[in-house]
Design a protein around this motif. Structure first.
Motif, PDB file in Angstrom:
ATOM      1  N   GLU A 233      12.289  16.867   0.828  1.00  0.00           N
ATOM      2  CA  GLU A 233      11.151  15.994   1.134  1.00  0.00           C
ATOM      3  C   GLU A 233      11.358  15.315   2.491  1.00  0.00           C
ATOM      4  N   PRO A 234      10.250  15.018   3.216  1.00  0.00           N
ATOM      5  CA  PRO A 234      10.384  14.364   4.520  1.00  0.00           C
ATOM      6  C   PRO A 234      10.946  12.950   4.388  1.00  0.00           C
ATOM      7  N   MET A 235      11.644  12.510   5.408  1.00  0.00           N
ATOM      8  CA  MET A 235      12.239  11.174   5.419  1.00  0.00           C
ATOM      9  C   MET A 235      11.194  10.154   5.842  1.00  0.00           C
ATOM     10  N   LEU A 236      10.395   9.728   4.888  1.00  0.00           N
ATOM     11  CA  LEU A 236       9.317   8.779   5.138  1.00  0.00           C
ATOM     12  C   LEU A 236       9.596   7.461   4.441  1.00  0.00           C
ATOM     13  N   PHE A 237       9.099   6.381   5.027  1.00  0.00           N
ATOM     14  CA  PHE A 237       9.203   5.065   4.402  1.00  0.00           C
ATOM     15  C   PHE A 237       8.015   4.226   4.859  1.00  0.00           C
ATOM     16  N   GLY A 238       7.811   3.110   4.170  1.00  0.00           N
ATOM     17  CA  GLY A 238       6.692   2.236   4.521  1.00  0.00           C
ATOM     18  C   GLY A 238       5.403   2.653   3.839  1.00  0.00           C
ATOM     19  N   SER A 239       4.366   1.886   4.071  1.00  0.00           N
ATOM     20  CA  SER A 239       3.034   2.170   3.530  1.00  0.00           C
ATOM     21  C   SER A 239       1.997   1.532   4.431  1.00  0.00           C
ATOM     22  N   GLU A 240       0.755   1.916   4.254  1.00  0.00           N
ATOM     23  CA  GLU A 240      -0.328   1.355   5.063  1.00  0.00           C
ATOM     24  C   GLU A 240      -0.511  -0.135   4.793  1.00  0.00           C
ATOM     25  N   LYS A 241      -0.110  -0.572   3.598  1.00  0.00           N
ATOM     26  CA  LYS A 241      -0.274  -1.984   3.240  1.00  0.00           C
ATOM     27  C   LYS A 241       0.789  -2.881   3.872  1.00  0.00           C
ATOM     28  N   THR A 242       1.897  -2.283   4.292  1.00  0.00           N
ATOM     29  CA  THR A 242       3.007  -3.100   4.786  1.00  0.00           C
ATOM     30  C   THR A 242       3.472  -2.689   6.176  1.00  0.00           C
ATOM     31  N   GLY A 243       2.533  -2.386   7.043  1.00  0.00           N
ATOM     32  CA  GLY A 243       2.914  -2.092   8.417  1.00  0.00           C
ATOM     33  C   GLY A 243       2.852  -0.638   8.800  1.00  0.00           C
ATOM     34  N   GLY A 244       2.382   0.228   7.890  1.00  0.00           N
ATOM     35  CA  GLY A 244       2.202   1.628   8.230  1.00  0.00           C
ATOM     36  C   GLY A 244       3.337   2.523   7.774  1.00  0.00           C
ATOM     37  N   LYS A 246       6.113   5.305   8.258  1.00  0.00           N
ATOM     38  CA  LYS A 246       7.005   5.713   9.348  1.00  0.00           C
ATOM     39  C   LYS A 246       7.934   6.810   8.848  1.00  0.00           C
ATOM     40  N   GLY A 247       8.631   7.435   9.779  1.00  0.00           N
ATOM     41  CA  GLY A 247       9.576   8.476   9.418  1.00  0.00           C
ATOM     42  C   GLY A 247      10.722   8.541  10.402  1.00  0.00           C
ATOM     43  N   LEU A 248      11.720   9.351  10.070  1.00  0.00           N
ATOM     44  CA  LEU A 248      12.865   9.556  10.956  1.00  0.00           C
ATOM     45  C   LEU A 248      12.750  10.919  11.632  1.00  0.00           C
ATOM     46  N   ARG A 249      12.894  10.901  12.937  1.00  0.00           N
ATOM     47  CA  ARG A 249      12.850  12.123  13.737  1.00  0.00           C
ATOM     48  C   ARG A 249      14.142  12.220  14.532  1.00  0.00           C
ATOM     49  N   LEU A 250      14.580  13.458  14.792  1.00  0.00           N
ATOM     50  CA  LEU A 250      15.772  13.666  15.598  1.00  0.00           C
ATOM     51  C   LEU A 250      15.386  13.788  17.066  1.00  0.00           C
ATOM     52  N   ASP A 251      15.990  12.951  17.896  1.00  0.00           N
ATOM     53  CA  ASP A 251      15.817  13.058  19.338  1.00  0.00           C
ATOM     54  C   ASP A 251      16.802  14.111  19.835  1.00  0.00           C
ATOM     55  N   PRO A 252      16.330  15.300  20.221  1.00  0.00           N
ATOM     56  CA  PRO A 252      17.253  16.379  20.602  1.00  0.00           C
ATOM     57  C   PRO A 252      18.091  16.067  21.835  1.00  0.00           C
ATOM     58  N   SER A 253      17.609  15.180  22.700  1.00  0.00           N
ATOM     59  CA  SER A 253      18.366  14.870  23.911  1.00  0.00           C
ATOM     60  C   SER A 253      19.622  14.064  23.598  1.00  0.00           C
ATOM     61  N   ARG A 254      19.593  13.302  22.501  1.00  0.00           N
ATOM     62  CA  ARG A 254      20.750  12.479  22.107  1.00  0.00           C
ATOM     63  C   ARG A 254      21.350  12.916  20.776  1.00  0.00           C
ATOM     64  N   PHE A 255      20.681  13.844  20.078  1.00  0.00           N
ATOM     65  CA  PHE A 255      21.030  14.231  18.727  1.00  0.00           C
ATOM     66  C   PHE A 255      21.246  12.981  17.880  1.00  0.00           C
ATOM     67  N   ALA A 256      20.209  12.158  17.845  1.00  0.00           N
ATOM     68  CA  ALA A 256      20.250  10.905  17.105  1.00  0.00           C
ATOM     69  C   ALA A 256      18.877  10.647  16.500  1.00  0.00           C
ATOM     70  N   PHE A 257      18.866   9.889  15.405  1.00  0.00           N
ATOM     71  CA  PHE A 257      17.603   9.562  14.755  1.00  0.00           C
ATOM     72  C   PHE A 257      16.821   8.543  15.568  1.00  0.00           C
ATOM     73  N   GLU A 258      15.505   8.610  15.436  1.00  0.00           N
ATOM     74  CA  GLU A 258      14.612   7.580  15.945  1.00  0.00           C
ATOM     75  C   GLU A 258      13.459   7.419  14.960  1.00  0.00           C
ATOM     76  N   VAL A 259      12.895   6.225  14.923  1.00  0.00           N
ATOM     77  CA  VAL A 259      11.778   5.933  14.024  1.00  0.00           C
ATOM     78  C   VAL A 259      10.467   6.287  14.710  1.00  0.00           C
ATOM     79  N   VAL A 260       9.596   7.011  13.981  1.00  0.00           N
ATOM     80  CA  VAL A 260       8.291   7.392  14.535  1.00  0.00           C
ATOM     81  C   VAL A 260       7.187   6.952  13.582  1.00  0.00           C
ATOM     82  N   ASP A 261       6.033   6.710  14.125  1.00  0.00           N
ATOM     83  CA  ASP A 261       4.870   6.312  13.330  1.00  0.00           C
ATOM     84  C   ASP A 261       4.197   7.553  12.739  1.00  0.00           C
ATOM     85  N   VAL A 262       3.852   7.481  11.450  1.00  0.00           N
ATOM     86  CA  VAL A 262       3.200   8.602  10.777  1.00  0.00           C
ATOM     87  C   VAL A 262       1.962   8.094  10.042  1.00  0.00           C
TER      88      VAL A 262
END
Length: 348
Positions: A233-244, A246-262
């Protein structure tokens, strides 16, 4: 555990007549009930179940489980549990420890039960403090923790239990919260895993470290602060009721996680990572995520079984004895022997 031994029980069948003696409001009560509710769902048999503990508040656990139990010595519960499993591999062994018992004096023993991959469920109650001995700082206490042993604040960098487990070679790593309704799901997954299954459980010490986990464990806003992982399952958290959402994406330039809006619901276009519980590198990245910039990863973080220690030991024993006659008398007489006839004189 032999799957044919499943029986029907209820929560009451796992409760003892002992008075539960933890401080009122302690998170240990919630963990106890979670385990007692989970065991009937697993079809576990009290006559085939053993709880082993060391020293600490959490280590009173065997008294409150209507099964076999050993309340052992400080930090040595993994050694006792290993012996029990080797003596009878069909027993369902649960090891209960705490951040002080398991990661200080018991760190060496915990490391070896994990690297050996002995088939048992290991529950590490983490309250980031020594509760039983009146509130000294523990191996997992945060920097600047004020306690009787660190009145000016701890300067230690805290141990990360899940990172420790992965580094020791654990093949199952999970993380939960004492009062979470999802804790039984993690316990069930750990029980299904053949091998050493390690679960860190954030546990509120109401007296000496009250609400230390409120930044992510309190119900209000939890969906923004907690990332519940599920294999595939995708790494999602949050909800529309509490700020939208979000999910975790890998930044390939740093090979590190970053938070993105979904918030638009298209997590694939946003590049959100799908959780793979068999990916050890991914597991290491998740357990090292700093809370604050990121939510707290919870659930089954890593689950990739391999052959167990006790299976290998018993297989070796079987192969060593194949085609041989068991004779204690022949064993005693084997090799160089002497006969004492009673006539020998003492040297002058």
């Amino acid at each position: 555990m032999n799957q044919l031994t499943k029986i029907e029980t209820s929560l009451k069948d796992w409760e003892t007549d002992q008075e539960v003696r933890w401080c009122p409001g302690c998170g240990d009560y919630a963990i106890l009930k979670a385990v007692q509710r989970t065991l009937p769902q697993l079809g576990a048999d009290p006559a085939n179940t053993v709880f082993v503990s060391g020293i600490g508040c959490s280590s009173r656990f065997p008294y409150y489980m209507e099964s076999y139990g050993f309340h052992t010595i400080h930090g040595r519960a993994p050694a006792f549990a290993t012996g029990i499993k080797l003596a009878n591999p069909d027993l369902d062994v649960w090891l209960v420890t705490g951040d002080g018992d398991g990661l200080s004096i018991g760190g060496n023993h915990l490391m070896h039960v994990l690297r050996r991959n002995v088939d048992m469920q290991i529950l590490l109650f983490n309250n980031e403090i020594y509760g039983l001995t009146k509130g000294q700082y523990s191996p997992t206490s945060r920097e600047n923790t004020r306690s009787p042993s660190t009145p000016l604040g701890s300067v230690d960098h805290p141990a990360n239990p899940c990172a420790f487990a992965l580094g020791a070679g654990a093949r199952f790593v999970g993380r939960g919260i004492d009062v979470s309704r999802n804790l039984p799901d993690i316990l069930t997954a750990a029980h299904a895993h053949r091998g050493a299954a390690f679960i860190e459980i954030f546990q509120n010490c109401i007296v000496y470290n009250k609400d230390v986990f409120d930044d992510f464990a309190r119900p209000k806003g939890a969906d923004q602060q907690q990332l519940w992982l599920s294999h595939g399952e995708p790494m999602l958290f949050g909800s529309e009721k509490t700020g939208g959402v979000k999910g975790l994406r890998l930044d390939p330039s740093r090979f590190a996680f970053e938070v993105v809006d979904v918030s638009d619901g298209d997590w694939e276009a946003a590049g959100v990572v799908v959780h793979d519980a068999t990916n050890r590198v991914l597991a290491h990245m998740l357990v090292e995520l700093p809370f604050g910039p990121f939510p707290m990863p919870l659930g089954v973080i890593y689950d990739d079984p391999k052959p167990t220690y006790e299976a290998a030991v018993h297989d070796e024993k079987r192969r060593a004895s194949e085609g041989k006659e068991a004779s204690f008398a022949k064993l005693l007489a084997k090799g160089q022997t002497w006969t004492v006839d009673g006539t020998a004189q003492d040297p002058v």
